[in-house]
Every structure is written in structure tokens, then in C-alpha cells.
Design a protein around this motif. Structure first.
Motif, short mmCIF file in Angstrom:
data_model
loop_
_atom_site.label_atom_id
_atom_site.label_comp_id
_atom_site.label_asym_id
_atom_site.label_seq_id
_atom_site.Cartn_x
_atom_site.Cartn_y
_atom_site.Cartn_z
N LEU A 1 0.80 -1.22 0.00
CA LEU A 1 0.00 0.00 0.00
C LEU A 1 0.83 1.27 0.00
O LEU A 1 0.29 2.37 -0.14
N LEU B 1 -7.93 4.59 1.49
CA LEU B 1 -7.25 3.80 0.47
C LEU B 1 -8.05 2.55 0.11
O LEU B 1 -8.39 1.76 0.99
N ILE C 1 -7.96 -1.18 -1.09
CA ILE C 1 -6.90 -2.18 -0.99
C ILE C 1 -7.20 -3.36 -1.91
O ILE C 1 -8.36 -3.71 -2.14
N THR D 1 -4.27 -8.16 -0.39
CA THR D 1 -4.09 -7.57 0.93
C THR D 1 -5.29 -7.84 1.82
O THR D 1 -5.15 -8.06 3.03
N SER E 1 -5.08 0.76 -7.17
CA SER E 1 -4.78 0.03 -5.93
C SER E 1 -4.58 -1.45 -6.18
O SER E 1 -3.90 -2.13 -5.43
#
Length: 403
Positions: free
Chosen positions: A212, A257, A259, A263, A392
Motif C-alpha cells: 500500500l 485507500l 486495498i 491484501t 490500488s
């Protein structure tokens, strides 16, 4: 004791009405008896603020001049100097935290020497010792620069007649090294290695930095209330500083964010491990994501020490100094120093480089990384665009392709 005399209330000079002012005042030099102007300062804000800053400036100037320090050791003076800067509140918390590292080194190397007896030879000797201990060229420069800065203040206060640093060759800052980043193949290989490690809070922090692009403090300060695995989102609200205090992220880069699926799976697996480690049925909201074995936030200094060894073990760095010694039971031990290689921030750099290289929109990358240039935009962004979500997931795709 020499006492400083200040003449009147001082002066406020208008530069831009209601926006910017300059403040100054006269003081009587106790040594020469002459009246002099203290260096001018610029104040941004309205006139009442300028008046308050002028009063603070006068009090600070008088306190620094009149404070008896002639019998102080250099270590005592360095700590007092640092505390004064902290009390005045003009230096950022991050800068003060970085300074603490140098203050501790100064105390260890030169702390017991009386300030008035400190010589250039003492300083040179401390630099030689630190170099033998494996401190980098950049570290030596920072150490010398901080010694020089503190001694300049002692000269300004007329505690010492001259700065010993002026009698030695300055230790120049080494040429800036180009910021490194892992290649796609290296990043994918490292990600697979992280997945196969016995998972703990430190491994999770490294994963977050790689996948990230989070900063160290953001990784270590993340709480489960900031993680929404059902919607694939992480909310960056705090970072953990070296004093174990949660505060706002660098440049106030509060952000949301998206993801990648890899993740999400990684963190779900870690959540199950955490639930098995502690006697609760549901993880408390304020519980650290990157927790220790006893459920605390990970100490940043301990994490850095562990991370260097971990990177060496995975081929991302090396120690230039390895000393052998035997403990009290005769067991051979090793002491490693002089680390050279990737640091955690370069995993953040890797994330940005891979996203851009895989075709992600530059603006989306800046949003995800929380760069300072996008700070104001991020404050008013309440939704994640599809373009950001594609950016992402680029790292996850890269790992899958390379594995």
C-alpha cells in the motif's frame, strides 16, 4: 550574573496589513553597554498575533541570555537547548523527534565535558568513534551539524567565546543517493516470502509498506477501526511516533485507500491469528493492527532494528560491520552494524513506481500515496473513483503475474 535589559515594548512593522508583520526590539548589551536591535522576525497573521509573538520573542530572548549555563556540561546544555525549542512550539514534532536521535548521540559522546572546556579535538574524537561504530556518512554529517548548531547558540548567548566546530573541517553532507525501488520481479518475490513467513505484527507492517506504500508511522499506528475488509478500504487517520504517541499523519495526509484483494486476504488471515492470540471474541476497535505478542503498539525503534536484520536475511541489504563476542556463558554472539540496503520508505517508493509503471493515473497514485501536493484535494475527497481502485489493484496483479 549578567542581566539583559530590554528597552520598551518593541516595534511592530506592517508588511501587509492584517496578513504579515515584522517584530523587533532593542536590548542593552551587558558587555559593551550599547543598545542593539535583536534580529527581526516575521509574523504571519493579524496585529494582535504579532503583539503576542513579540512578547514571546522578548521573553525567549531574555531567558536565553540570562540563563546561567557557564557550569553546564555540553550534554546538559544540549538537552536544555532542545527543551527550549520544544516549549516554544516553533519546531514541528517530527523535526524535534529526529533531533532527539542526535541529542542522545551528543550526550553519549560529549555529554560529560563542561561546555566551556569543549574543544575541536573532543568533537573530532567523537566523530571517529561513531565512524568506527558503523554510523553512515550521512549520520556523521547530521551529528556534526547538530553539534555545530547547538554551539552556535552558546556563542550567541555569549556562554562561550567561540565555536570549536569552526576550528575543524566541516563534515559535508554526502551526495544524495537516488531513491531506490524494487523491480516488479523483486517486489513479487518479496511479497511471496512475506506470505510464507510466520505472521506477526512486524511482518504485517512490512506488507502494508510494500502493498500500500504506507509510511512506517502509518503502518504501526493503524488500528482495526481503520480497516474495512468487507469493502476493501483502509482509512489513514493516525501515525505512531517514536514516543508511542498517535498523531496526525505527515503533511496531514489523512486519506482513504482502496486495498487489493491479496491484501484483504492477507489481513483476514492475520485477523484470525490475532483472535486466536487474545482472549476476546471480537477485536476491539482501537486495537493495533500491527500488534506485539502482548497486544501493544510496536516500538518504532525496535521495529527499525528488526527490519534491518529482516531485510538482510531476504537479500535486500547487508551489514558492513559484524563483530563476534562471547556472552557470560561462553556462547558466541554477533553484533552487526553499518547497514546498507533498502529501507522501509523505499518500499513506499516501490509502490508508487510500480503503480505508475503499470499505467495507473498519476493523480490516482498521488491520492493513494497521500503526497503533500495532493493534501488539499484529499481533504475534500469523500469517494474513491474507479480509477483509484484500478490503481490500488495493480500491485496485486503484478504479484500474481510474477509468482
Amino acid at each position: 550574573m549578567r542581566k539583559l535589559e530590554i528597552n520598551g515594548e518593541g516595534e511592530i512593522i506592517t508588511v501587509e496589513r492584517g496578513q504579515k508583520y515584522r517584530i523587533k526590539f532593542k536590548y542593552k548589551d551587558p558587555d559593551t553597554g550599547k543598545w542593539r536591535y535583536a534580529p527581526q522576525r516575521t509574523v504571519k497573521g493579524n496585529k494582535p498575533k504579532a503583539r503576542r509573538e513579540l512578547e514571546k520573542y522578548k521573553a525567549e530572548f531574555e531567558r536565553e541570555w540570562n540563563q546561567p549555563k557557564s557550569t553546564s556540561t555540553f550534554g546538559e546544555y544540549a538537552h536544555d537547548w532542545q527543551q527550549t525549542r520544544r516549549d516554544l512550539g516553533k519546531i514541528t514534532v517530527l523535526a524535534l523527534d529526529r533531533d532527539e536521535i542526535e541529542i542522545r548521540r551528543i550526550d553519549e559522546q560529549l555529554g560529560n565535558i563542561p561546555l566551556t572546556d569543549l574543544t575541536a579535538s573532543d568533537i573530532e574524537g567523537s566523530v571517529v568513534r561513531l565512524k568506527k561504530q558503523g554510523l553512515s556518512e550521512n549520520g556523521l554529517h547530521k551529528y556534526w551539524a547538530k553539534v555545530n548548531q547547538i554551539l552556535k547558540s552558546a556563542v550567541k548567548r555569549k556562554i562561550i567565546p567561540a565555536n570549536p566546530c569552526d576550528q575543524m573541517e566541516p563534515i559535508k553532507r554526502p551526495d544524495a543517493k537516488e531513491r531506490k525501488s524494487l523491480t516488479l520481479e523483486q517486489a513479487a518475490k518479496f511479497a511471496i516470502e512475506l506470505k510464507n513467513e510466520n505472521r506477526d505484527g512486524k511482518i504485517v507492517a512490512v506488507w502494508l509498506a510494500l502493498a500500500l506504500g504506507l509510511r512506517r508511522g502509518e503502518c504501526l499506528g493503524l488500528r482495526w477501526m481503520d480497516v474495512d475488509l468487507d469493502h476493501g478500504m483502509i482509512h489513514i487517520r493516525k501515525q505512531l511516533d517514536i514516543h508511542h504517541v498517535l498523531r496526525k499523519p505527515k503533511c496531514a495526509s489523512i486519506r482513504d485507500l482502496p486495498i487489493d484483494e491479496g491484501t484483504v486476504v492477507f489481513l483476514k488471515e492475520w485477523r484470525d491469528i490475532v483472535l486466536s492470540m487474545f482472549p476476546f471474541s471480537e477485536i476491539p476497535e482501537d486495537f493495533p493492527v500491527c500488534c506485539t505478542a502482548v497486544g501493544d503498539f510496536i516500538d518504532p525503534t525496535f521495529f527499525d532494528k528488526w527490519r534491518r536484520k529482516f531485510f538482510v536475511n531476504h537479500g535486500l541489504g547487508k551489514f558492513t560491520v559484524v563483530e563476534e563476542w562471547h556472552d557470560s556463558r561462553g556462547i558466541k554472539r554477533y553484533r552487526c552494524s553499518g547497514y546498507e540496503g533498502y529501507n522501509l520508505h523505499e518500499l513506499r517508493h516501490t509502490q508508487a513506481t510500480l503503480l505508475i509503471g503499470l499505467g495507473a493515473d498519476l493523480k490516482a497514485v498521488q491520492d493513494i500515496m497521500g503526497h503533500a501536493s495532493m493534501q488539499m484535494t484529499m481533504r475534500y475527497t469523500h469517494s474513491i473513483t474507479e480509477n483509484q481502485r484500478r490503481a490500488s489493484s495493480a500491485f496485486d496483479q503484478a504479484v500474481l503475474q510474477a509468482s
